[in-house]
Design a protein around this motif. Structure first.
Motif, PDB file in Angstrom:
ATOM      1  N   ASN A 216       4.916   0.536   0.601  1.00  0.00           N
ATOM      2  CA  ASN A 216       5.105  -0.334   1.766  1.00  0.00           C
ATOM      3  C   ASN A 216       6.535  -0.379   2.316  1.00  0.00           C
ATOM      4  OD1 ASN A 216       2.399  -1.048   1.350  1.00  0.00           O
ATOM      5  ND2 ASN A 216       2.971  -2.728  -0.012  1.00  0.00           N
ATOM      6  N   THR A 217       7.217   0.775   2.350  1.00  0.00           N
ATOM      7  CA  THR A 217       8.565   0.762   2.931  1.00  0.00           C
ATOM      8  C   THR A 217       8.479   0.743   4.456  1.00  0.00           C
ATOM      9  OG1 THR A 217       8.806   3.159   3.099  1.00  0.00           O
ATOM     10  CG2 THR A 217       9.450   2.159   1.010  1.00  0.00           C
ATOM     11  N   GLY A 218       7.376   1.273   5.000  1.00  0.00           N
ATOM     12  CA  GLY A 218       7.215   1.298   6.457  1.00  0.00           C
ATOM     13  C   GLY A 218       7.895   2.476   7.125  1.00  0.00           C
ATOM     14  N   ALA A 219       8.423   3.435   6.342  1.00  0.00           N
ATOM     15  CA  ALA A 219       9.087   4.606   6.927  1.00  0.00           C
ATOM     16  C   ALA A 219       8.095   5.446   7.738  1.00  0.00           C
ATOM     17  CB  ALA A 219       9.726   5.462   5.831  1.00  0.00           C
ATOM     18  N   GLU A 221       5.370   4.575   9.593  1.00  0.00           N
ATOM     19  CA  GLU A 221       5.063   4.112  10.961  1.00  0.00           C
ATOM     20  C   GLU A 221       6.279   4.249  11.868  1.00  0.00           C
ATOM     21  OE1 GLU A 221       3.745   0.044  11.225  1.00  0.00           O
ATOM     22  OE2 GLU A 221       5.658  -0.787  10.599  1.00  0.00           O
ATOM     23  N   ALA A 222       7.482   4.204  11.276  1.00  0.00           N
ATOM     24  CA  ALA A 222       8.689   4.385  12.081  1.00  0.00           C
ATOM     25  C   ALA A 222       8.807   5.828  12.565  1.00  0.00           C
ATOM     26  CB  ALA A 222       9.926   3.997  11.279  1.00  0.00           C
ATOM     27  N   ILE A 230       1.114   0.443  10.063  1.00  0.00           N
ATOM     28  CA  ILE A 230       0.722   0.314   8.653  1.00  0.00           C
ATOM     29  C   ILE A 230      -0.310  -0.797   8.460  1.00  0.00           C
ATOM     30  CG2 ILE A 230       2.810   1.302   7.629  1.00  0.00           C
ATOM     31  CD1 ILE A 230       3.757  -1.546   7.025  1.00  0.00           C
ATOM     32  N   GLU A 231      -0.685  -1.464   9.537  1.00  0.00           N
ATOM     33  CA  GLU A 231      -1.832  -2.366   9.496  1.00  0.00           C
ATOM     34  C   GLU A 231      -3.063  -1.577   9.014  1.00  0.00           C
ATOM     35  OE1 GLU A 231      -2.890  -3.874  13.385  1.00  0.00           O
ATOM     36  OE2 GLU A 231      -4.762  -4.698  12.613  1.00  0.00           O
ATOM     37  N   ILE A 233      -3.041   0.790   6.803  1.00  0.00           N
ATOM     38  CA  ILE A 233      -2.972   0.944   5.341  1.00  0.00           C
ATOM     39  C   ILE A 233      -3.559  -0.288   4.668  1.00  0.00           C
ATOM     40  CG2 ILE A 233      -1.430   1.202   3.349  1.00  0.00           C
ATOM     41  CD1 ILE A 233       0.357   2.953   5.047  1.00  0.00           C
ATOM     42  N   ALA A 234      -3.217  -1.476   5.215  1.00  0.00           N
ATOM     43  CA  ALA A 234      -3.792  -2.702   4.653  1.00  0.00           C
ATOM     44  C   ALA A 234      -5.309  -2.691   4.824  1.00  0.00           C
ATOM     45  CB  ALA A 234      -3.192  -3.927   5.342  1.00  0.00           C
ATOM     46  N   ASN A 237      -6.806  -0.435   2.238  1.00  0.00           N
ATOM     47  CA  ASN A 237      -6.811  -1.098   0.930  1.00  0.00           C
ATOM     48  C   ASN A 237      -7.963  -2.085   0.829  1.00  0.00           C
ATOM     49  OD1 ASN A 237      -4.588   0.325   0.133  1.00  0.00           O
ATOM     50  ND2 ASN A 237      -3.118  -1.316   0.498  1.00  0.00           N
TER      51      ASN A 237
END
Lengths: 250, 210
Positions: A216-219, A221-222, A230-231, A233-234, A237
């Motif tokens: 979950n670093t978010g790299a 989506e950036a 990354i919504e 990814i949730a 999950n």
């Protein structure tokens, strides 16, 4: 513009490979990044050298082939574009530019900047489709879909499978790609029939291909050229946990 | 990581509530009675064993995760700029966690082990003689280097929490346009307020006794 390029050269998959320095001169700032490599390759051919192998196809930002890690970022310094949409005006005269292939266990280098991304194809083959027969098109009003779900599914479906998320992730995780593919079908009625087995099989294939796990670093989506969130990814999950708890797969 | 992490977050909140009694102006009476009750409550003893277990589980899972993730990129980049969106803490959770683990070991050695197996001074309250845990803490915080060690460690805990808190919810699939901003705000607030209050305890006790 005059530039110094430091390009990864690797003869084949078993070669060790190294960074090789090239100079390119008189490059127009309106030139695209791939055209700049074309010019360099023409020069190399004229000198009798092997041109640099790199993936490219549509050159209009929709095929996802142009995989280049430029100056430490997938697809170079600008946000939400592919390498073919990057222009040399994003650089300054005299710049040194590092050009490397995607780095991941799941993406082995074939030659120079070309990597084997068939791992993504195998993940799709594991469940990223609808195999139930949906028949011919029926009246659209028979399948009411909330606008917000349709929009989200469409946003997820804009993923072009380029692999920038894997390249950018410090764990070389493919979660953004897989979650986009899981989401676009989980959000729509046609995807419901195979919903549980899809997420289970695609995640299993993703792990088998040797990609890392999400922290979950978010790299991702950036760096995603299509701005996938990354919504997803949730959501994957959630899909995965509920499938693991309730599916008939023991 | 998420489930064990969330348990440890809850533990931190309870631990802080108990420890803030150290700086009450009653020479440690409420803290000593609290510590005595905790040590003799069977339910707390079970939770305490669970806490050790979850710390170990958190560490073991993180080692497995790190091994898998390192293997996923056998060859690194010559030039690598981290994406501006990925926070420093999020990219260095392993390093931060390892340093926090070092702190936990020294922290347990200094207080928990001393209290449980060391020769503890006793104190008398209304005819009941109990262990004077307050005195052990007070003596430990006479040393400014020890205080500094605690303050730095709490900064590390803060950074670890700043990513860990909200990341735990994302891993569990709890991402929602309404609640994610609230979770992120609570995570940031928790990761600042809790370590700062923890760090205040040794600072205040050092200043009180110097």
């Amino acid at each position: 513009m005059n530039l110094t390029l430091k390009v990864w050269r690797q003869k084949n998959a078993s070669d060790k490979g190294k960074i090789v320095e090239y100079k390119v001169n008189d490059i127009s700032p309106d030139c695209s990044f791939l055209e700049m490599i074309d010019i360099l390759n023409n020069n190399l051919v004229e000198l009798g050298d092997e041109p640099i192998a790199f993936d490219h196809d549509c050159r209009e930002g929709i095929c996802g082939m142009c995989s280049m890690f430029i100056n430490g970022r997938p697809h170079g310094p600008s946000d939400e574009i592919t390498t073919c949409q990057l222009h040399m005006r994003s650089f300054k005269d005299g710049d040194t530019i590092f050009i490397e292939p995607w780095r991941a266990e799941g993406f082995p280098v074939i030659k120079d900047l070309t990597v084997d991304r068939t791992a993504f194809d195998r993940i799709i083959e594991a469940g990223g489709y609808v195999s139930v027969n949906t028949g011919s098109a029926q009246d659209a009003n028979n399948l009411p879909i909330p606008k917000i779900d349709a929009d989200k599914a469409f946003d997820s479906a804009t993923c072009i499978g380029c692999g920038a998320c894997v390249a950018a992730c410090k764990n070389a995780s493919a979660m953004l790609f897989v979650s986009a593919k899981v989401s676009q079908l989980a959000l729509l009625p046609q995807g419901q029939v195979e919903r549980k087995q899809r997420v289970e099989n695609m995640v299993a294939q993703m792990d088998e291909e040797g990609f890392g796990s999400c922290t979950n670093t978010g790299a991702c989506e950036a760096e995603c050229p299509k701005g996938i969130s990354i919504e997803n990814i949730a959501r994957m999950n959630r899909e995965y946990f509920s499938a693991k708890i309730s599916s008939d797969n023991v | 990581m998420s489930l064990t992490g969330l348990f440890l977050i809850m533990f931190l909140a309870v631990h802080l509530a108990g420890n803030l009694q150290l700086i009450l102006p009653d020479e440690g009476k409420s803290f000593n009675l609290y510590a005595h009750n905790m040590a003799n409550n069977p339910l707390i003893q079970v939770v305490s064993k669970g806490n050790f277990f979850f710390i170990l589980l958190h560490v073991v899972v993180s080692i497995l995760l790190t091994r898998k993730n390192t293997a996923a990129r056998p060859i690194g980049y010559a030039a690598s700029k981290s994406a501006s969106k990925a926070t420093w803490a999020s990219r260095n959770m392993g390093v931060l966690g390892t340093l926090v683990l070092v702190f936990i070991v020294l922290h347990l050695k200094g207080f928990w082990f001393e209290l449980k197996y060391g020769t503890t001074p006793m104190v008398d309250y209304d005819g009941e003689t109990i262990k004077n845990a307050f005195l052990i803490v007070k003596e430990a915080y006479q040393n400014p280097l020890y205080v500094l060690f605690y303050v730095i460690s709490m900064a590390l805990v803060g950074f670890h929490l700043s990513h860990g808190f909200q990341s735990a919810f994302q891993t569990l699939g709890l991402n929602h346009v309404k609640y994610t901003p609230i979770i992120k705000f609570l995570g940031l607030a928790f990761s600042i307020v809790v370590p700062v209050l923890f760090a205040l305890i040794p600072i205040v006790m050092y200043l009180q006794n110097s």
